[in-house]
Design a protein around this motif. Sequence first.
Motif, PDB file in Angstrom:
ATOM      1  N   ILE A   1       0.853  -1.198   0.000  1.00  0.00           N
ATOM      2  CA  ILE A   1       0.000   0.000   0.000  1.00  0.00           C
ATOM      3  C   ILE A   1       0.882   1.238   0.000  1.00  0.00           C
ATOM      4  CG2 ILE A   1      -1.878   1.194   1.192  1.00  0.00           C
ATOM      5  CD1 ILE A   1      -2.388  -1.492   2.695  1.00  0.00           C
ATOM      6  N   VAL A   2       0.540   2.204  -0.838  1.00  0.00           N
ATOM      7  CA  VAL A   2       1.331   3.433  -0.927  1.00  0.00           C
ATOM      8  C   VAL A   2       0.423   4.656  -0.771  1.00  0.00           C
ATOM      9  CG1 VAL A   2       2.962   4.784  -2.273  1.00  0.00           C
ATOM     10  CG2 VAL A   2       2.963   2.287  -2.481  1.00  0.00           C
ATOM     11  N   ASP A   3       0.746   5.469   0.213  1.00  0.00           N
ATOM     12  CA  ASP A   3       0.062   6.735   0.486  1.00  0.00           C
ATOM     13  C   ASP A   3       0.691   7.809  -0.400  1.00  0.00           C
ATOM     14  OD1 ASP A   3      -0.618   9.276   1.664  1.00  0.00           O
ATOM     15  OD2 ASP A   3      -1.024   8.284   3.572  1.00  0.00           O
ATOM     16  N   CYS A   4      -0.131   8.484  -1.198  1.00  0.00           N
ATOM     17  CA  CYS A   4       0.369   9.500  -2.136  1.00  0.00           C
ATOM     18  C   CYS A   4      -0.180  10.897  -1.838  1.00  0.00           C
ATOM     19  CB  CYS A   4      -0.008   9.119  -3.569  1.00  0.00           C
ATOM     20  SG  CYS A   4       0.652   7.554  -4.143  1.00  0.00           S
ATOM     21  N   ARG A   5      -0.667  11.112  -0.621  1.00  0.00           N
ATOM     22  CA  ARG A   5      -1.262  12.413  -0.315  1.00  0.00           C
ATOM     23  C   ARG A   5      -0.259  13.553  -0.512  1.00  0.00           C
ATOM     24  NH1 ARG A   5      -3.635  11.484   5.522  1.00  0.00           N
ATOM     25  NH2 ARG A   5      -1.995   9.881   5.535  1.00  0.00           N
ATOM     26  N   PHE A   6      -0.760  14.668  -1.028  1.00  0.00           N
ATOM     27  CA  PHE A   6       0.120  15.788  -1.390  1.00  0.00           C
ATOM     28  C   PHE A   6      -0.725  17.034  -1.589  1.00  0.00           C
ATOM     29  CE2 PHE A   6       2.711  18.345  -4.319  1.00  0.00           C
ATOM     30  CZ  PHE A   6       3.968  18.247  -3.732  1.00  0.00           C
TER      31      PHE A   6
ATOM     32  N   LEU B   1      -0.090  20.837  -3.619  1.00  0.00           N
ATOM     33  CA  LEU B   1       0.826  21.633  -4.425  1.00  0.00           C
ATOM     34  C   LEU B   1       1.306  22.870  -3.669  1.00  0.00           C
ATOM     35  CD1 LEU B   1      -1.000  21.451  -7.878  1.00  0.00           C
ATOM     36  CD2 LEU B   1       1.105  20.269  -7.238  1.00  0.00           C
ATOM     37  N   ALA B   2       0.423  23.462  -2.874  1.00  0.00           N
ATOM     38  CA  ALA B   2       0.769  24.695  -2.166  1.00  0.00           C
ATOM     39  C   ALA B   2       1.646  24.456  -0.945  1.00  0.00           C
ATOM     40  CB  ALA B   2      -0.510  25.436  -1.750  1.00  0.00           C
ATOM     41  N   ASP B   3       1.729  23.220  -0.494  1.00  0.00           N
ATOM     42  CA  ASP B   3       2.518  22.881   0.693  1.00  0.00           C
ATOM     43  C   ASP B   3       3.114  21.489   0.504  1.00  0.00           C
ATOM     44  OD1 ASP B   3       3.652  22.444   3.136  1.00  0.00           O
ATOM     45  OD2 ASP B   3       1.803  22.680   4.308  1.00  0.00           O
ATOM     46  N   PRO B   4       4.273  21.400  -0.185  1.00  0.00           N
ATOM     47  CA  PRO B   4       4.857  20.105  -0.547  1.00  0.00           C
ATOM     48  C   PRO B   4       5.175  19.178   0.626  1.00  0.00           C
ATOM     49  CG  PRO B   4       5.861  21.875  -1.828  1.00  0.00           C
ATOM     50  CD  PRO B   4       5.029  22.529  -0.765  1.00  0.00           C
ATOM     51  N   ASN B   5       5.279  19.724   1.839  1.00  0.00           N
ATOM     52  CA  ASN B   5       5.588  18.887   2.998  1.00  0.00           C
ATOM     53  C   ASN B   5       4.334  18.379   3.707  1.00  0.00           C
ATOM     54  OD1 ASN B   5       8.467  19.126   2.815  1.00  0.00           O
ATOM     55  ND2 ASN B   5       8.283  21.205   3.617  1.00  0.00           N
ATOM     56  N   TRP B   6       3.181  18.869   3.297  1.00  0.00           N
ATOM     57  CA  TRP B   6       1.928  18.556   3.979  1.00  0.00           C
ATOM     58  C   TRP B   6       1.620  17.062   3.965  1.00  0.00           C
ATOM     59  CZ3 TRP B   6      -2.580  16.305   2.176  1.00  0.00           C
ATOM     60  CH2 TRP B   6      -3.694  16.389   3.019  1.00  0.00           C
ATOM     61  N   GLY B   7       1.755  16.445   2.792  1.00  0.00           N
ATOM     62  CA  GLY B   7       1.401  15.034   2.679  1.00  0.00           C
ATOM     63  C   GLY B   7       2.226  14.153   3.585  1.00  0.00           C
ATOM     64  N   ARG B   8       3.527  14.416   3.633  1.00  0.00           N
ATOM     65  CA  ARG B   8       4.392  13.600   4.489  1.00  0.00           C
ATOM     66  C   ARG B   8       4.036  13.791   5.965  1.00  0.00           C
ATOM     67  NH1 ARG B   8       8.913  10.857   3.503  1.00  0.00           N
ATOM     68  NH2 ARG B   8       9.137  11.803   1.435  1.00  0.00           N
ATOM     69  N   SER B   9       3.716  15.017   6.353  1.00  0.00           N
ATOM     70  CA  SER B   9       3.355  15.252   7.757  1.00  0.00           C
ATOM     71  C   SER B   9       2.025  14.580   8.095  1.00  0.00           C
ATOM     72  CB  SER B   9       3.292  16.753   8.054  1.00  0.00           C
ATOM     73  OG  SER B   9       2.252  17.378   7.333  1.00  0.00           O
ATOM     74  N   GLN B  10       1.104  14.583   7.153  1.00  0.00           N
ATOM     75  CA  GLN B  10      -0.169  13.886   7.373  1.00  0.00           C
ATOM     76  C   GLN B  10       0.069  12.380   7.508  1.00  0.00           C
ATOM     77  OE1 GLN B  10      -3.500  15.259   7.580  1.00  0.00           O
ATOM     78  NE2 GLN B  10      -2.193  17.029   7.978  1.00  0.00           N
ATOM     79  N   TYR B  11       0.933  11.861   6.653  1.00  0.00           N
ATOM     80  CA  TYR B  11       1.261  10.442   6.696  1.00  0.00           C
ATOM     81  C   TYR B  11       1.885  10.074   8.037  1.00  0.00           C
ATOM     82  CZ  TYR B  11       4.024   6.211   5.854  1.00  0.00           C
ATOM     83  OH  TYR B  11       4.597   4.976   5.961  1.00  0.00           O
ATOM     84  N   ARG B  12       2.803  10.898   8.525  1.00  0.00           N
ATOM     85  CA  ARG B  12       3.468  10.604   9.792  1.00  0.00           C
ATOM     86  C   ARG B  12       2.491  10.656  10.963  1.00  0.00           C
ATOM     87  NH1 ARG B  12       8.858  10.139   9.716  1.00  0.00           N
ATOM     88  NH2 ARG B  12       9.984  10.817   7.845  1.00  0.00           N
ATOM     89  N   ALA B  13       1.432  11.441  10.803  1.00  0.00           N
ATOM     90  CA  ALA B  13       0.429  11.530  11.863  1.00  0.00           C
ATOM     91  C   ALA B  13      -0.501  10.321  11.845  1.00  0.00           C
ATOM     92  CB  ALA B  13      -0.381  12.813  11.717  1.00  0.00           C
TER      93      ALA B  13
END
Length: 274
Positions: A24-29, A31-43
């Motif tokens: 399974i791969v999380d691809c949340r992202f 465009l206006a905040d490129p770090n947002w998806g990774r921070s959401q994933y870590r949460a």
Amino acid sequence: MRHTKYLVDSEWLEQNLDNPQVVIVDCRFQLADPNWGRSQYRASHIQGAYYLNLDRDLSSEVQLHGGRHPLPNMDVLTHKFASLGIIQQETLVVAYDDSRFAFAARLWWLLRYLGHDRVVLLDGGWQDWLKRNYPVNNAIPEAKSGNFSPQPHGDWLADINMVKASQSKERVTIIDSRDRDRYLGLTEPIDPIAGSIAGAVNSPWKQVSNELGYLQPLEIQQQLWQDYRSAEEIIVYCGSGVTACVNLFSLALAGVQNTKLYAGGWSDWCSYLN
């Protein structure tokens, strides 16, 4: 419970969380905040999911030309896929986001471009998973040792010269996947110049799903492309080769195979207009 060649639902995935043949791969992202998806994933993310970032993993560095999201270095990407435990043509990859397939479809296209057809999108994405109270956590899964030997489909790509040559060909259809106002040049929130490629037709990528992020029925997917089935070739673009992949996903669902991605998109095209 739904599991097709291109799509699975949350019920099926929940029952296959411990399946060693599924990655399974999380691809949340955003465009206006490129770090947002990774921070959401870590949460919080679907139990066992890995994360791939559009800018860092699914694209390469921006240059003068080539668009805002140039395709990634394929050698680097191959190693990343292997580190997720993906085994070429054996592992089923399930990609999800929370943006109506906008970023998950980029991963779907890249895997298939490199010769791995066993990849599906999660219908309804992250929102549907949460709605059903299925397992989530913030644990980062360990890297694995897969076996990924890419076999790129070079004829699936179009560059600016190919697009220019196709403008005068009656049997080639160029499809702009952006919202209609951007296609018409009425607004341009991202790129320095508004407008579209002369001769392109417009089919906004958001038509592929509904507002809740669920895929539209197959009949609608087929209707979207009915007018273009007679084309010898269909070149699909968007702003930077990302949401165009949602249309390519829909075209594949509808059984239309003669497609190419102009990965540079409008951001590449207008870089030559300055």
